[in-house]
Design a protein around this motif. Structure first.
Motif, PDB file in Angstrom:
ATOM      1  N   THR A  20       0.830  -1.197   0.000  1.00  0.00           N
ATOM      2  CA  THR A  20       0.000   0.000   0.000  1.00  0.00           C
ATOM      3  C   THR A  20       0.868   1.252   0.000  1.00  0.00           C
ATOM      4  OG1 THR A  20      -1.772  -1.167   1.138  1.00  0.00           O
ATOM      5  CG2 THR A  20      -1.820   1.232   1.237  1.00  0.00           C
ATOM      6  N   ALA A  21       1.907   1.240   0.818  1.00  0.00           N
ATOM      7  CA  ALA A  21       2.814   2.393   0.863  1.00  0.00           C
ATOM      8  C   ALA A  21       3.442   2.629  -0.505  1.00  0.00           C
ATOM      9  CB  ALA A  21       3.887   2.180   1.923  1.00  0.00           C
ATOM     10  N   ASP A  22       3.833   1.559  -1.188  1.00  0.00           N
ATOM     11  CA  ASP A  22       4.411   1.701  -2.525  1.00  0.00           C
ATOM     12  C   ASP A  22       3.400   2.290  -3.504  1.00  0.00           C
ATOM     13  OD1 ASP A  22       6.853   0.723  -1.724  1.00  0.00           O
ATOM     14  OD2 ASP A  22       6.462  -1.324  -2.408  1.00  0.00           O
TER      15      ASP A  22
ATOM     16  N   ALA B  72      -5.062   9.252   1.278  1.00  0.00           N
ATOM     17  CA  ALA B  72      -5.001   7.839   0.895  1.00  0.00           C
ATOM     18  C   ALA B  72      -4.630   6.977   2.095  1.00  0.00           C
ATOM     19  CB  ALA B  72      -4.000   7.655  -0.242  1.00  0.00           C
ATOM     20  N   ILE B  73      -3.657   7.405   2.861  1.00  0.00           N
ATOM     21  CA  ILE B  73      -3.248   6.655   4.055  1.00  0.00           C
ATOM     22  C   ILE B  73      -4.395   6.581   5.050  1.00  0.00           C
ATOM     23  CG2 ILE B  73      -1.726   6.718   6.073  1.00  0.00           C
ATOM     24  CD1 ILE B  73      -0.339   5.707   3.566  1.00  0.00           C
ATOM     25  N   GLN B  74      -5.100   7.669   5.228  1.00  0.00           N
ATOM     26  CA  GLN B  74      -6.230   7.688   6.166  1.00  0.00           C
ATOM     27  C   GLN B  74      -7.291   6.678   5.751  1.00  0.00           C
ATOM     28  OE1 GLN B  74      -6.184   9.346   9.060  1.00  0.00           O
ATOM     29  NE2 GLN B  74      -8.052   8.278   9.549  1.00  0.00           N
TER      30      GLN B  74
ATOM     31  N   LYS C 244      -8.515   3.391   7.866  1.00  0.00           N
ATOM     32  CA  LYS C 244      -9.931   3.181   8.153  1.00  0.00           C
ATOM     33  C   LYS C 244     -10.346   1.759   7.766  1.00  0.00           C
ATOM     34  CE  LYS C 244     -12.971   5.412   5.649  1.00  0.00           C
ATOM     35  NZ  LYS C 244     -13.789   6.488   5.075  1.00  0.00           N
ATOM     36  N   ILE C 245      -9.916   1.312   6.602  1.00  0.00           N
ATOM     37  CA  ILE C 245     -10.266  -0.034   6.143  1.00  0.00           C
ATOM     38  C   ILE C 245      -9.620  -1.097   7.026  1.00  0.00           C
ATOM     39  CG2 ILE C 245      -9.969  -1.693   4.252  1.00  0.00           C
ATOM     40  CD1 ILE C 245     -10.234   0.795   2.347  1.00  0.00           C
TER      41      ILE C 245
END
Length: 183
Positions: free
Chosen positions: A148-150, A168-170, A174-175
């Motif tokens: 995900t970070a990539d 996007a990170i938030q 949340k998910i």
């Protein structure tokens, strides 16, 4: 003077990118000669190298400091992900670093791995303390976070989806933390 040069360079880097800022602009803004700049930095590349070094060191320091002041699991996760660094790095700079400054891009990758290590440790502590379910496969979760970070370091993905990195990170948090099903 070295810090003033680096601060001015950081502003120029943020405005123009890694390749387009110039020593002449820094000298003009500071009302000094290029020769003075070269006393502290032997090249433009040395300035870029110091810029990334400062970002990584300040991010790690701020993350550790913030973690030491947090008690609950969610706050610690936020401390790791949202730690601040001295200079902002727009996402397009990361892509530019990957292309033109692979050594500096490598520093960003090392920072990512450092943060993932901190998250892994925090998740393991969460399982041990009962904050996280025992049946969660931590290696899978860590791999998901890494991938995900990539994805979010991909400037095109963020632009195509009209998102900021932090947004996007938030959404990922949340998910992961609250799931996708309606309970």
């Amino acid at each position: 003077m070295k810090d003033k040069i680096l601060d001015t360079a950081a502003n120029k880097i943020q405005m123009h990118g890694l390749k387009k800022f110039t020593i002449d602009e820094i000298a003009k803004d500071l009302k000094i000669s290029k020769k003075t700049i070269y006393k502290y930095f032997n090249s433009k590349d040395a300035i870029v190298e110091e810029f990334f070094k400062t970002v990584v060191e300040s991010d790690k320091k701020n993350m550790e400091n913030s973690l030491s002041h947090q008690n609950d699991f969610i706050s610690k996760i936020h401390s790791i992900i949202y730690s601040n660094h001295k200079y902002k790095i727009p996402i397009n700079l990361i892509n530019e670093a990957k292309i033109y400054y692979p050594k500096e891009w490598g520093k960003i990758q090392e920072l990512k791995q450092y943060k993932l290590g901190a998250i892994k440790k925090l998740l393991e502590e969460g399982v041990s303390s009962g904050v996280i379910r025992q049946d969660i496969n931590l290696p899978i979760l860590i791999k998901m976070l890494e991938q995900t970070a990539d994805t979010f370091l991909d400037y095109n993905f963020l632009m195509d989806n009209k998102m900021k990195f932090s947004e996007a990170i938030q959404e990922v948090l949340k998910i992961i933390l609250y799931g996708i099903s309606i309970k």
